[in-house]
Design an enzyme around this catalytic site. Sequence first.
Site, short mmCIF file in Angstrom:
data_model
loop_
_atom_site.label_atom_id
_atom_site.label_comp_id
_atom_site.label_asym_id
_atom_site.label_seq_id
_atom_site.Cartn_x
_atom_site.Cartn_y
_atom_site.Cartn_z
N CYS A 84 0.81 -1.23 0.00
CA CYS A 84 0.00 0.00 0.00
C CYS A 84 0.85 1.28 0.00
O CYS A 84 0.37 2.33 -0.39
CB CYS A 84 -0.95 -0.01 1.19
N HIS A 119 -3.56 7.30 1.70
CA HIS A 119 -3.92 5.93 1.33
C HIS A 119 -5.33 5.66 1.86
O HIS A 119 -5.64 5.99 3.01
CB HIS A 119 -2.92 4.95 1.94
N ASN A 175 -10.07 -0.07 -0.73
CA ASN A 175 -8.61 -0.01 -0.60
C ASN A 175 -7.99 -0.61 -1.87
O ASN A 175 -8.08 -1.82 -2.09
CB ASN A 175 -8.20 -0.81 0.65
O1 UT7 Z 1 -3.98 -1.11 3.41
C1 UT7 Z 1 -3.09 -1.51 4.40
C2 UT7 Z 1 -3.49 -1.02 5.70
N1 UT7 Z 1 -4.71 -1.62 6.11
C3 UT7 Z 1 -5.43 -1.04 7.03
O2 UT7 Z 1 -5.06 0.03 7.42
C4 UT7 Z 1 -6.64 -1.75 7.57
C5 UT7 Z 1 -6.74 -1.43 9.01
N2 UT7 Z 1 -7.83 -2.08 9.70
C6 UT7 Z 1 -9.14 -1.79 9.51
O3 UT7 Z 1 -9.48 -1.01 8.66
C7 UT7 Z 1 -10.15 -2.40 10.46
O4 UT7 Z 1 -9.47 -3.05 11.50
C8 UT7 Z 1 -11.10 -3.41 9.76
C9 UT7 Z 1 -12.07 -2.65 8.88
C10 UT7 Z 1 -10.30 -4.39 8.92
C11 UT7 Z 1 -11.92 -4.18 10.79
O5 UT7 Z 1 -12.62 -3.29 11.64
P1 UT7 Z 1 -12.56 -3.49 13.22
O6 UT7 Z 1 -13.44 -2.45 13.79
O7 UT7 Z 1 -11.11 -3.49 13.63
O8 UT7 Z 1 -13.25 -4.91 13.42
P2 UT7 Z 1 -12.64 -6.25 14.02
O9 UT7 Z 1 -11.63 -6.83 13.09
O10 UT7 Z 1 -12.25 -6.02 15.44
O11 UT7 Z 1 -13.95 -7.17 13.97
C12 UT7 Z 1 -15.12 -6.86 14.74
C13 UT7 Z 1 -16.18 -7.91 14.47
C14 UT7 Z 1 -15.67 -9.34 14.60
O12 UT7 Z 1 -16.71 -10.11 15.20
P3 UT7 Z 1 -16.61 -10.54 16.75
O13 UT7 Z 1 -15.36 -11.35 16.85
O14 UT7 Z 1 -16.55 -9.24 17.51
O15 UT7 Z 1 -17.88 -11.31 16.96
C15 UT7 Z 1 -15.51 -9.79 13.16
O16 UT7 Z 1 -15.66 -11.18 12.99
O17 UT7 Z 1 -16.68 -7.77 13.13
C16 UT7 Z 1 -16.65 -9.06 12.48
N3 UT7 Z 1 -16.42 -8.87 11.06
C17 UT7 Z 1 -17.41 -8.68 10.17
N4 UT7 Z 1 -18.75 -8.62 10.31
C18 UT7 Z 1 -19.49 -8.39 9.20
C19 UT7 Z 1 -15.23 -8.81 10.41
N5 UT7 Z 1 -15.44 -8.62 9.09
C20 UT7 Z 1 -16.78 -8.51 8.92
C21 UT7 Z 1 -17.60 -8.29 7.80
N6 UT7 Z 1 -18.93 -8.23 7.98
N7 UT7 Z 1 -17.10 -8.10 6.56
#
Ligand code: UT7
Length: 319
Positions: A114, A246, A276
Amino acid sequence: MTFRSVILGTGSALPKQRVSNDDLAQRVDTSDEWIVARTGIRFRHIAGEGETTATLGAQAARHALAAADVQADTIDLIILATATPDQTFPASATKIQALLGINDCVAFDVAAVCSGFLYALSVADSMIRTGAARRAIVIGAETFSRILDWEDRTTCVLFGDGAGAVVLEGQEGEAGILSTKLHADGRHNELLYVDGGPSTTGTVGHVRMKGSEVFRHAVVNLATVMTEVLDSTGLMPADVDWVVPHQANARILDATARKLGLSADQIVVTVDQHANTSAASVPLALDTAVRDGRIQRGQLLVLEAMGGGFTWGAAAVRY
Ligand code: UT7
């Protein structure tokens, strides 16, 4: 007067197919509500048959050449930032070179995921300022859809395909790239990586990410490198007209802006439309804001990105 790499023109390209969050919710257990709330993403473009990193990159380069009013055969350097090349080798930059009808110039790929466009921009700037090149095309192009695990809802909803490009030329004056700062910290491989490769599994592999941990590193690293690049130019956050970041997550953009005391409406946001697109996201956002008239000549821009490696970087540009 200082000799600098000036952005003569910008361009971008997107695959024809546009996919909504609701479309994805038909394939994996997700929802428009979750994706918008957690990321700000509403749409992404997905490459179809015949659309590759090189074809998208070449299309973006053609638009940048037209905007710069420059003939392709005057280009003596092409750098393509990508993590999704058409082939393991040769470099897709050489395929783009051929598609542009350029028979002899320097052409190579840069792999910094990225942050790739920031790395490529910095290398091109160095080569221009040392006289190794006069006119360059710097491209970020990706087809991440081809390395996504479409069963993994934690990654497949986040990424899209596309390309962006700039034409650079060395000129005396006040405009151009003022400073670039790059970083890498290889200890974080397991937080964001592809589980395949020619020298390990012999397969292409799929993207794996521990999103919440990447998020925490991103906010800190991006705020730090933006401060660092501004410090190196003697400019202050208050001097910045636009941040072109980004586009990984709208919440990262907001948090980084807040840390620097910038207002949200100084941040170019395209993550809602493109998701992204890895190395393509900064030049795609730049081209979008140039073409819709937000970014004007003479303004101070800060470009920034962070991604797998980790790698991260920023550039201060007088447009
Ligand atoms: O490009 C390189 C750099 N990349 C980044 O900068 C990405 C950085 N990270 C992020 O943008 C965020 O961390 C994400 C968007 C990837 C995830 O958001 P989050 O608020 O950190 O969510 P999380 O990973 O802590 O997941 C929360 C919940 C989980 O469920 P439980 O374990 O709390 O029951 C996941 O299983 O959301 C669930 N989940 C989803 N639910 C519905 C994860 N993906 C999805 C989905 N739809 N697509």
